[in-house]
Design an enzyme around this catalytic site. Sequence first.
Site, PDB file in Angstrom:
ATOM      1  N   CYS A 114      -8.655   1.200  -7.501  1.00 11.05           N
ATOM      2  CA  CYS A 114      -7.779   2.054  -6.682  1.00 11.05           C
ATOM      3  C   CYS A 114      -7.893   3.528  -7.049  1.00 11.05           C
ATOM      4  O   CYS A 114      -7.590   4.399  -6.241  1.00 11.05           O
ATOM      5  CB  CYS A 114      -6.329   1.596  -6.810  1.00 11.05           C
ATOM      6  SG  CYS A 114      -6.094  -0.071  -6.190  1.00 11.05           S
ATOM      7  N   HIS A 250      -2.099   7.654  -4.018  1.00 11.69           N
ATOM      8  CA  HIS A 250      -2.613   6.321  -3.719  1.00 11.69           C
ATOM      9  C   HIS A 250      -1.470   5.498  -3.136  1.00 11.69           C
ATOM     10  O   HIS A 250      -0.355   5.520  -3.648  1.00 11.69           O
ATOM     11  CB  HIS A 250      -3.148   5.672  -4.992  1.00 11.69           C
ATOM     12  CG  HIS A 250      -3.469   4.225  -4.830  1.00 11.69           C
ATOM     13  ND1 HIS A 250      -4.257   3.762  -3.796  1.00 11.69           N
ATOM     14  CD2 HIS A 250      -3.093   3.134  -5.545  1.00 11.69           C
ATOM     15  CE1 HIS A 250      -4.353   2.444  -3.889  1.00 11.69           C
ATOM     16  NE2 HIS A 250      -3.663   2.040  -4.928  1.00 11.69           N
ATOM     17  N   ASN A 280      -2.190  -1.306   0.934  1.00  8.50           N
ATOM     18  CA  ASN A 280      -2.987  -0.757  -0.175  1.00  8.50           C
ATOM     19  C   ASN A 280      -4.464  -0.980   0.142  1.00  8.50           C
ATOM     20  O   ASN A 280      -4.935  -2.109   0.136  1.00  8.50           O
ATOM     21  CB  ASN A 280      -2.571  -1.474  -1.464  1.00  8.50           C
ATOM     22  CG  ASN A 280      -3.316  -0.953  -2.689  1.00  8.50           C
ATOM     23  OD1 ASN A 280      -4.308  -0.222  -2.560  1.00  8.50           O
ATOM     24  ND2 ASN A 280      -2.849  -1.337  -3.858  1.00  8.50           N
TER      25      ASN A 280
HETATM   26  O1  UT7 Z   1      -3.232  -0.411  -6.335  1.00  6.65           O
HETATM   27  C1  UT7 Z   1      -3.323  -0.760  -7.672  1.00  6.65           C
HETATM   28  C2  UT7 Z   1      -2.033  -0.747  -8.301  1.00  6.65           C
HETATM   29  N1  UT7 Z   1      -1.199  -1.830  -7.813  1.00  6.65           N
HETATM   30  C3  UT7 Z   1       0.056  -1.609  -7.732  1.00  6.65           C
HETATM   31  O2  UT7 Z   1       0.464  -0.504  -7.950  1.00  6.65           O
HETATM   32  C4  UT7 Z   1       0.973  -2.754  -7.457  1.00  6.65           C
HETATM   33  C5  UT7 Z   1       2.174  -2.565  -8.313  1.00  6.65           C
HETATM   34  N2  UT7 Z   1       3.191  -3.627  -8.170  1.00  6.65           N
HETATM   35  C6  UT7 Z   1       3.952  -3.717  -7.083  1.00  6.65           C
HETATM   36  O3  UT7 Z   1       3.800  -3.000  -6.124  1.00  6.65           O
HETATM   37  C7  UT7 Z   1       5.074  -4.741  -7.123  1.00  6.65           C
HETATM   38  O4  UT7 Z   1       5.213  -5.218  -8.447  1.00  6.65           O
HETATM   39  C8  UT7 Z   1       4.858  -5.935  -6.173  1.00  6.65           C
HETATM   40  C9  UT7 Z   1       5.050  -5.473  -4.742  1.00  6.65           C
HETATM   41  C10 UT7 Z   1       3.481  -6.529  -6.383  1.00  6.65           C
HETATM   42  C11 UT7 Z   1       5.911  -7.013  -6.435  1.00  6.65           C
HETATM   43  O5  UT7 Z   1       7.226  -6.477  -6.329  1.00  6.65           O
HETATM   44  P1  UT7 Z   1       8.304  -6.773  -7.477  1.00  6.65           P
HETATM   45  O6  UT7 Z   1       9.560  -6.172  -7.036  1.00  6.65           O
HETATM   46  O7  UT7 Z   1       7.700  -6.303  -8.782  1.00  6.65           O
HETATM   47  O8  UT7 Z   1       8.427  -8.336  -7.407  1.00  6.65           O
HETATM   48  P2  UT7 Z   1       8.113  -9.428  -8.530  1.00  6.65           P
HETATM   49  O9  UT7 Z   1       6.672  -9.571  -8.756  1.00  6.65           O
HETATM   50  O10 UT7 Z   1       8.979  -9.149  -9.713  1.00  6.65           O
HETATM   51  O11 UT7 Z   1       8.625 -10.718  -7.807  1.00  6.65           O
HETATM   52  C12 UT7 Z   1      10.013 -10.863  -7.425  1.00  6.65           C
HETATM   53  C13 UT7 Z   1      10.179 -12.196  -6.709  1.00  6.65           C
HETATM   54  C14 UT7 Z   1       9.527 -13.353  -7.435  1.00  6.65           C
HETATM   55  O12 UT7 Z   1      10.369 -14.482  -7.280  1.00  6.65           O
HETATM   56  P3  UT7 Z   1      11.365 -14.922  -8.443  1.00  6.65           P
HETATM   57  O13 UT7 Z   1      10.498 -15.199  -9.636  1.00  6.65           O
HETATM   58  O14 UT7 Z   1      12.275 -13.753  -8.649  1.00  6.65           O
HETATM   59  O15 UT7 Z   1      12.019 -16.129  -7.865  1.00  6.65           O
HETATM   60  C15 UT7 Z   1       8.252 -13.597  -6.669  1.00  6.65           C
HETATM   61  O16 UT7 Z   1       7.809 -14.910  -6.743  1.00  6.65           O
HETATM   62  O17 UT7 Z   1       9.543 -12.126  -5.424  1.00  6.65           O
HETATM   63  C16 UT7 Z   1       8.657 -13.243  -5.263  1.00  6.65           C
HETATM   64  N3  UT7 Z   1       7.560 -12.845  -4.411  1.00  6.65           N
HETATM   65  C17 UT7 Z   1       7.611 -12.934  -3.068  1.00  6.65           C
HETATM   66  N4  UT7 Z   1       8.580 -13.372  -2.245  1.00  6.65           N
HETATM   67  C18 UT7 Z   1       8.316 -13.288  -0.908  1.00  6.65           C
HETATM   68  C19 UT7 Z   1       6.363 -12.318  -4.774  1.00  6.65           C
HETATM   69  N5  UT7 Z   1       5.630 -12.083  -3.669  1.00  6.65           N
HETATM   70  C20 UT7 Z   1       6.387 -12.440  -2.611  1.00  6.65           C
HETATM   71  C21 UT7 Z   1       6.171 -12.413  -1.229  1.00  6.65           C
HETATM   72  N6  UT7 Z   1       7.160 -12.840  -0.421  1.00  6.65           N
HETATM   73  N7  UT7 Z   1       5.040 -11.946  -0.676  1.00  6.65           N
END
Ligand code: UT7
Length: 323
Positions: A114, A250, A280
Amino acid sequence: MTLRSVLTGTGSSLPVRIVTNAELAEKVDTSDEWIVERTGIRTRHIADEGETTATLATDAARNALEAVGLTGADIDLIVLATATPDQTFPATATIVQEAIGARGGIAFDVAAVCSGFVYAVGVADSMLRTGMAKRALVIGSETFSRILDWEDRATCVLFGDGAGAIVLEARESDAADAPGILATRLHADGAHNQLLYVDGGASTTGEIGKLRMKGREVFRHAVNNLASVLGEVLGDAGFTADDIDWLVPHQANARILDATARKLNMPAEKVVVTVDRHANTSAASVPLALDVAMRDGRIKPGDLVMIEAMGGGFTWGASLIRI
Ligand code: UT7
């Protein structure tokens, strides 16, 4: 007189097919609400058969050349940032070189995921300022849809395909307010290379593999690393965050954009946001966003524009450009 790399034009290209969150919710256990609330993403472009990293890059390059009234024959350096090349080799940059009719100059790919476009800008700027080339195309192009695990809801909803390109030209000037790249800082910390990676490769599995990410940890590092590199670049160039006209970040997650702007005390109106439409697109996201804001007239000659990115490796960097 000092040589500077001047950004003279931008271009971009997106696959025809647009995929909504609702369509993804038919394939994996997710919802439009979750995706919009956690990421700001509403739609993404996904490449169809025949649309590849090289074809998108070529279209973006042609679009940028058209904007500045040049042809491929005027280009003696192509630096193409991608993590999804058409082939393991040759470099996708050489496919673009042939397609646009740029012969005999320099063409190679940069792999910093990225952050690839910011790395490519840093590399091209160094080469232009040392006289190795006169006019460069710097391209970010990706087809991440091809390395996504379409059963993993935590990653497949986040990415899209596309390409963006800029033309950089070496020009001499000693004027303090002359256009050009003013400062660039690049970093990497391989200690985190297993937080965002592809589980395959030519030398290991012999298969290309799929993207794997520990999103929450990447998020935490992204906000801190970006705030610190932005401070470094501003310090190098002798400016403060108040001087920035446009932040072109980004586009990984709207919440990262908000947090970064808050750390800089920048109003949200000065941040160019395309993550809602493009998702992204890895190395393509910054040049795509730049092209949008140049073409809709927000970014004007004389403006001070900061680009920044953070991605797998980890790699991160930023560059301050006077348009
Ligand atoms: O480009 C390179 C750099 N990449 C990035 O910058 C990405 C950085 N990270 C992010 O943008 C975020 O961490 C994400 C968007 C990937 C995830 O958001 P989050 O608020 O950090 O969510 P999380 O991973 O902590 O997950 C929260 C909950 C989980 O469920 P539980 O364990 O709380 O029951 C996940 O299983 O959301 C769940 N979850 C989803 N639910 C519905 C994860 N993906 C999804 C989904 N739909 N697509």
